[in-house]
Structures are given as C-alpha cells and as structure tokens.
Design an enzyme around this catalytic site. Structure first.
Site, PDB file in Angstrom:
ATOM      1  CG  ASP A   8      17.251 -28.657  11.094  1.00  0.00           C
ATOM      2  OD1 ASP A   8      17.173 -27.067  11.439  1.00  0.00           O
ATOM      3  OD2 ASP A   8      18.829 -29.399  11.356  1.00  0.00           O
ATOM      4  CG  ASP A 129      27.048 -24.581   8.820  1.00  0.00           C
ATOM      5  OD1 ASP A 129      27.509 -24.734   9.736  1.00  0.00           O
ATOM      6  OD2 ASP A 129      27.117 -25.164   8.027  1.00  0.00           O
TER       7      ASP A 129
END
Length: 255
Positions: A8, A129
């Site tokens: 990330d 998500d």
C-alpha cells in the site's frame, strides 16, 4: 490458493492502515521496490499494489514508485487505487502492470468496466470493499447502500479476471478473516475470487483452504508479512497441495 503480498503506497512509502482508517496508518522502512523484490525472492508469484493517495483523491501521485517496482520484479503486478479512466489503465499497462483493479469506478461507471473488460479480457479486476456487507468507495471514505453480493452478481457476466473482495472490518487487524463474507461471494459467482483482510497467522490461511474448490484463487496479505507473523516461504510451504495433509486445519499454527 495463492498468497499475494500487498504494498500500500502513500507518499512513495509502504504503509498499512487499520480498518481502512487513514488516521491509523503505520509506515514501514523499506522502499517499495525493495520490498517487492524481497517478496519475489521469498517466492511470491504476484504483487498487489494499492495507491492509497489516488484512491482517496483520484489523482495518481505514486507513479515513480510504481514504475520502479515494475522494473525491479519479474512477476505479475496487479494495481488498484484511483483507476477511473481508460487513459489511466493504458498508462499503467505501459509501465508493465499486468492487471488493474477497478473499485470506485466499477460502482459508478459499470459500462466502462464492461467496455474495458471486453477490450482487455482477463486484465481487469473488480475490487469490492465492503463494511457490514455494504460497499464502500473512494478509499473507503464513502459508504453506500449497495450490497457486495448484488455487485458480484451483476459483474459476473463481464469478462473480468477476478474479484478482489475486502472486508474492511477485518483489514489490518491480524485477527482472522470474515469467512461468512467470503463464502457469500463464492456461492454466487464462477469468476475467481481473491480475498483480502484480516490474515494474521498461518492458521488464518489454512482456514481458507476449504474454499479453494469453490473458486477462492488467492488471498492478499500485508500487515502479517510486514510484522513477521510468518514468511511467504512458510506460507507457500504450507499451502502447497502435497503438504496440506500434514496439517491439522483446526490447530493454531504460528499464531
């Protein structure tokens, strides 16, 4: 079932968030391309990258790091975060990225996903998500009333490579995956599914093996690898089909 390590990116650095909260972030010292190369040397077959800055704002700011990762490793890379146009996708492909993940854009512009999956079959991933079963967008900052399962049903007729499904409530917690959520997705699609969120031990990986024959292609792991809960070598050794019979799936390994 493949283990896929995650990078990330924020401000050119490797970070991890807790339950998707940008205010609860932890920075890691290795440069992103060094981290990717290390994981490749450990036996990773693919690298998962999320540009968190782009996911939040829609504007890519980590391309320098992304290009460097692509030049450093010789394994496929999949990337998500702020990918909302054909131009951006083609730019990422030009860097050497294998597959792109469409999240917010998939929800807001389904026709774009359909067109791109026809143009680039097998190279478009839909990222879903969810928090309490409902889809979040724009870097998890906005909550919708759309059920993740409804989206999966809708996109299952497209020529996409896979779904990546993330349970936000478990992401970054190291407390185990949401098996019921994963199962609910696998039951309604024939497209390969990659799960993300919550893996904190070898036991958590083993608990997902039962879903492999139902279409679970892989699991994304980030924080557990950064914090040395286990290594990719250990995980690959355990997950290799010839070794699974050596393990009691109810026992807590490397917890």
């Amino acid at each position: 079932m493949n283990l896929i390590p995650a990078i990330d990116l924020m401000n050119g650095k490797c970070v991890r968030l807790f339950k998707g909260d940008f205010n609860k972030r932890k920075d890691f010292t290795k440069e992103p391309h060094e981290q990717a190369k290390f994981w490749e040397s450990e036996g990773a077959k693919c690298i998962h990258i999320v540009d968190l800055d782009a996911a939040k704002t829609g504007s890519p700011t980590n391309d320098k790091s992304i290009k460097k990762i692509a030049k450093t490793v010789n394994i496929p890379i999949q990337i998500g975060g702020g990918i909302r146009s054909q131009e951006r996708i083609e730019q990422l492909f030009s860097y050497g990225i294998e597959k792109v993940i469409m999240g917010t854009s998939a929800i807001e512009n389904k026709e774009l996903v359909k067109d791109l999956s026809n143009k680039y079959p097998g190279r478009i991933i839909v990222g879903i998500d969810a928090k309490n079963g409902k889809v979040s967008t724009r870097g998890w900052l906005e909550q919708s009333n759309i059920f993740a399962t409804d989206l999966v049903k809708e996109f299952s007729s497209f020529k996409i490579a896979s779904f990546i499904v993330t349970d936000i409530n478990t992401d970054g917690t190291l407390e185990g995956t949401n098996e019921e959520f994963i199962k609910s997705i696998l039951e309604i699609t024939d497209i390969p599914v990659i799960a993300s969120g919550g893996v904190g031990s070898i036991s958590d990986l083993l608990s997902l093996v039962k879903f492999e024959n139902s279409g679970l292609f892989g699991v994304i792991v980030g924080k557990a690898l950064y914090e040395n809960k286990f290594t990719i070598k250990e995980a690959n050794n355990v997950l290799s089909s010839e070794r699974l019979n050596d393990f009691d799936l109810n026992r807590n390994y490397y917890a």
